[in-house]
Design a protein around this motif. Sequence first.
Motif, mmCIF file in Angstrom:
data_model
loop_
_atom_site.group_PDB
_atom_site.id
_atom_site.type_symbol
_atom_site.label_atom_id
_atom_site.label_comp_id
_atom_site.label_asym_id
_atom_site.label_seq_id
_atom_site.Cartn_x
_atom_site.Cartn_y
_atom_site.Cartn_z
ATOM 1 N N ILE A 14 6.990 0.546 1.917
ATOM 2 C CA ILE A 14 6.728 1.950 1.596
ATOM 3 C C ILE A 14 7.936 2.804 1.970
ATOM 4 O O ILE A 14 8.362 3.692 1.208
ATOM 5 N N ALA A 15 8.509 2.552 3.149
ATOM 6 C CA ALA A 15 9.673 3.321 3.597
ATOM 7 C C ALA A 15 10.844 3.150 2.632
ATOM 8 O O ALA A 15 11.517 4.131 2.268
ATOM 9 N N THR A 78 -2.900 -6.009 -0.724
ATOM 10 C CA THR A 78 -4.213 -5.827 -0.100
ATOM 11 C C THR A 78 -4.172 -4.710 0.935
ATOM 12 O O THR A 78 -5.084 -3.879 1.011
ATOM 13 N N VAL A 79 -3.100 -4.681 1.729
ATOM 14 C CA VAL A 79 -2.934 -3.591 2.699
ATOM 15 C C VAL A 79 -2.844 -2.255 1.973
ATOM 16 O O VAL A 79 -3.488 -1.272 2.357
ATOM 17 N N TRP A 80 -2.056 -2.214 0.909
ATOM 18 C CA TRP A 80 -1.899 -0.971 0.150
ATOM 19 C C TRP A 80 -3.215 -0.508 -0.445
ATOM 20 O O TRP A 80 -3.510 0.699 -0.460
ATOM 21 N N ILE A 86 -7.816 5.478 4.145
ATOM 22 C CA ILE A 86 -7.583 5.635 5.587
ATOM 23 C C ILE A 86 -6.701 6.836 5.863
ATOM 24 O O ILE A 86 -7.037 7.726 6.652
ATOM 25 N N PHE A 87 -5.566 6.908 5.186
ATOM 26 C CA PHE A 87 -4.587 7.954 5.489
ATOM 27 C C PHE A 87 -5.014 9.328 4.998
ATOM 28 O O PHE A 87 -4.542 10.345 5.514
ATOM 29 N N ALA A 342 0.430 2.627 -6.534
ATOM 30 C CA ALA A 342 0.885 1.243 -6.608
ATOM 31 C C ALA A 342 -0.230 0.283 -6.967
ATOM 32 O O ALA A 342 0.027 -0.814 -7.482
ATOM 33 N N THR A 343 -1.477 0.675 -6.718
ATOM 34 C CA THR A 343 -2.609 -0.226 -6.961
ATOM 35 C C THR A 343 -3.482 0.221 -8.128
ATOM 36 O O THR A 343 -4.615 -0.221 -8.258
#
Length: 482
Positions: A14-15, A78-80, A86-87, A342-343
């Motif tokens: 992401i960064a 999956t994390v994305w 959450i954020f 992205a997803t």
Amino acid sequence: MFRLIDVFWAYIFIAVLILVGRFIRQRIRILRSLYIPSSLVAGVIALLLGPSVLGAIVAANNPASPWANGLFPEAIRTVWSQSPSIFINIVFATLFLGQSIPGWRMIWRQASPQAAFGQTLGWGQYVIGLLLSITVLTPVFKLPPIAAALIEVGFEGGHGTAAGMAQTFEQLNFPAGKDLSLTLATIGLVGGIVAGTWLMNWGKSTGRIQIERQTEIDLDIEQSKENQINVEGHSDIEIARKYLFRDLLIDPISLNFGFVGLAIAVGWLIQQSLILIESLTWGMGEGFRLMPYVPLFPIALIGGIIVQLLVVRVGSSYMISRPLMERIGGLALDITIITALATISLTALGENLPAILILSVAGILWNIFVFIFLAPRLIPFYPYERGLGDLGQSMGVTSTGILLLRMVDPDNRSGAFECFAYKQLLFEPILGGGLFTAAAPPLIARYGAFPILLLTSGMLGFWLIFGFWNCKELQKDSQNDI
């Protein structure tokens, strides 16, 4: 499943994407002229490099290729996929932390016309969406009735709200709702800037905009966030804050992030209490339950207001820094936007492209109609200058509204910034990611489109009647003062 190292690398990607997005944005003139945020560019890049575009192209030629699922491993994706919901809680928890909340009389006098105008825009988006659902979306395109909420979620709520509502759409058996609302949010963001700029030039050429621009200004979305209305404090607060950080041996951003966590925790306690109350009252047995479908983020906003009022009450407001809260919320919003885009499922977009176009055109036309014909009847002074900020917010994000305000009135001679800021207290808890935004899809799914159309039409009528009356009363008061 994923491991902690997968989470680590997911946000390292992401960064890097943020840096790439910023680099591309600065070198493509149309992106700068439309004030497209770097996070939006980064999200589109991540989408293109993922399985939907790059992966599909590679798989079509060589299914055995290691790039057949795109550049990013499945654990990263999956994390994305879980990050937006959450954020977005952090984004909403920071909205009022560190803000100076004046007396309600002052808030009401300055914000009530803006609130009436903003509520008219928001409730009208529901009315338009529900009418389209009853006449076109459901009978012709076979979309579920909750598709009627997509205009308000995408336009008024923006990318963050659209991403945060993903779980609600999935629980209501409409997983495509996330992709459609994110697409509408992107269309709204671009359309808001384009339409806002055109309306500003139209207002100047016709004499409807009274403020003459004194300085040339070139802002992008990130820079416009620094111009939000906030009262950071006086010298005594600065001194107290300086000693605080020295004595506690804590980084300022760590301390402020602690208050964000406290606001989210308060919101979670409120949410769980409401779920419990509902289960013991009208939701008992086979009764209808609403709260399990309401995500945490609109209640985290209320938690932020409660925490802010408490620290002011105990005389510790110096512990919260509004600029740091904006930075924390800004970072969380960037992550929310990038991971949500992205997803996105391009398959879902292709299957529902006509519906997206219909919703987009209807939403944009409604917003422009309200701005041109109703702003002078709802806002007594400088209606087009002050209404431009709400127009931008209703088609993108708050920063879009602030950007348009800075373009039309950079010296704030109309007082639009104060009115726009105070209006959020009367607006955000309800629409634009507030409680009704979260509750609308399950209400539509439970009771159907027509009953909710009656409800939203009633709310739209109420705010119009109140707005017309309030505008005349404020004009009378102003004449009496003279």
